[in-house]
Enzyme design. Structure first.
Site, PDB file in Angstrom:
ATOM      1  N   GLY A  54     -21.639  43.363   5.858  1.00 10.76           N
ATOM      2  CA  GLY A  54     -22.162  42.054   6.257  1.00 10.76           C
ATOM      3  C   GLY A  54     -21.831  41.108   5.124  1.00 10.76           C
ATOM      4  CD  GLU A  55     -21.437  37.208   2.022  1.00 15.58           C
ATOM      5  OE1 GLU A  55     -21.637  37.291   0.786  1.00 15.58           O
ATOM      6  OE2 GLU A  55     -20.305  37.284   2.536  1.00 15.58           O
ATOM      7  CB  SER A  56     -23.662  41.588  -0.731  1.00 14.70           C
ATOM      8  OG  SER A  56     -22.818  40.683  -1.412  1.00 14.70           O
ATOM      9  CB  CYS A  86     -18.275  46.555   3.370  1.00 15.24           C
ATOM     10  SG  CYS A  86     -17.154  45.208   2.991  1.00 15.24           S
ATOM     11  NE  ARG A 115     -20.490  38.581  -2.640  1.00 10.97           N
ATOM     12  CZ  ARG A 115     -20.554  37.264  -2.465  1.00 10.97           C
ATOM     13  NH1 ARG A 115     -20.709  36.459  -3.491  1.00 10.97           N
ATOM     14  NH2 ARG A 115     -20.452  36.747  -1.264  1.00 10.97           N
ATOM     15  CB  ILE A 144     -13.946  43.025   7.045  1.00 13.07           C
ATOM     16  CG1 ILE A 144     -13.341  43.776   8.228  1.00 13.07           C
ATOM     17  CG2 ILE A 144     -14.227  41.572   7.431  1.00 13.07           C
ATOM     18  CD1 ILE A 144     -14.301  44.004   9.377  1.00 13.07           C
ATOM     19  NE  ARG A 145     -15.398  36.808   3.387  1.00  8.84           N
ATOM     20  CZ  ARG A 145     -15.027  35.934   2.457  1.00  8.84           C
ATOM     21  NH1 ARG A 145     -13.767  35.562   2.371  1.00  8.84           N
ATOM     22  NH2 ARG A 145     -15.893  35.435   1.626  1.00  8.84           N
ATOM     23  CG  HIS A 180     -16.503  47.546   7.931  1.00  7.48           C
ATOM     24  ND1 HIS A 180     -17.769  47.108   8.227  1.00  7.48           N
ATOM     25  CD2 HIS A 180     -16.023  46.711   6.981  1.00  7.48           C
ATOM     26  CE1 HIS A 180     -18.059  46.042   7.486  1.00  7.48           C
ATOM     27  NE2 HIS A 180     -17.000  45.787   6.729  1.00  7.48           N
ATOM     28  CD  GLU A 182     -19.106  49.737  10.453  1.00  3.77           C
ATOM     29  OE1 GLU A 182     -18.756  50.539   9.573  1.00  3.77           O
ATOM     30  OE2 GLU A 182     -19.033  48.490  10.308  1.00  3.77           O
TER      31      GLU A 182
END
Ligand code: GLN
Length: 205
Positions: A54-56, A86, A115, A144-145, A180, A182
């Site tokens: 997600g976004e940490s 991630c 990051r 992803i990023r 990722h 999943e």
């Protein structure tokens, strides 16, 4: 845990942001009981925790908003195993580079992560990753990023590298990835994590 070797490991997926449903499905396919975790009571009820991407920075804020920081720190200090992907791996790192000063670094993993370390050119990419621990075929890893793991400390085993950098590591019962797993139908890494937990439960019975 009651029930000896009959016991089924219960794994939570932190359900504040990210691919929660996909993680739950992959965990169930790996033969464990999997539940979404949003409250301290739910966190208390699991043997281990998956922390999605997600976004940490956002996840840090949500963890605090949901009153989960202290319970999480306590469970981690007591040795709760984690599967992190991630942003989840960033959250668990000892040192975060290019983070916001106030984001959570839960500090259980002896890792230095940067990051968005692959930069704009490589914002997102996929790679057939050799992971000797799970054997052939290669694992289709979706980045992803993603963060870059820039340093690993004592007790950290590197399970896979991409471009000379660790992308899958294990520290005791923590399995930590920068991609990722999943997002594909390949559940071997979730299985590797769950099997590690089962050995511990059996050993304890
Ligand atoms: N760039 C994100 C962060 O800093 C991580 C991206 C991801 O989890 N896919 O948290």
């Amino acid at each position: 845990m009651p029930g000896g070797t009959e016991a089924i490991v219960r794994v939570g997926a932190l359900a504040l942001q990210g691919d929660v449903r996909e993680h739950l499905a992959a965990l169930r396919a790996a033969h464990c009981d999997a539940i979404a975790v949003r409250t301290a009571a739910e966190l208390e009820a699991v043997d281990a925790l998956a922390i999605p991407g997600g976004e940490s920075t956002t996840m840090s804020r949500l963890i605090r908003a949901f009153g989960l920081e202290a319970p999480l720190r306590r469970r981690l200090a007591d040795g709760m195993p984690t599967l992190s992907t991630c942003a989840g791996t960033i959250l668990l790192s000892r040192e975060i580079r290019d983070g916001t000063g106030d984001q959570l670094a839960l500090g259980v993993l002896h890792l230095t992560t940067r990051r968005n370390g692959y930069g704009r050119q490589l914002d997102s990419f996929e790679f057939d990753l050799e992971i000797p621990e799970i054997g052939a075929p290669a694992f289709r890893a979706v980045f992803i990023r993603a963060p870059v793991i820039e340093a690993v400390g004592p007790g950290v085993e590197v399970l896979a590298v991409q471009g000379g950098r660790p992308v899958a590591v294990r520290q005791g019962r923590h399995l930590s990835l920068t991609f990722h797993p999943e997002m594909t139908a390949d559940h071997r890494l979730h299985r590797l994590f769950v099997e590690g937990l089962e050995r511990v439960v059996e050993g304890a019975a």
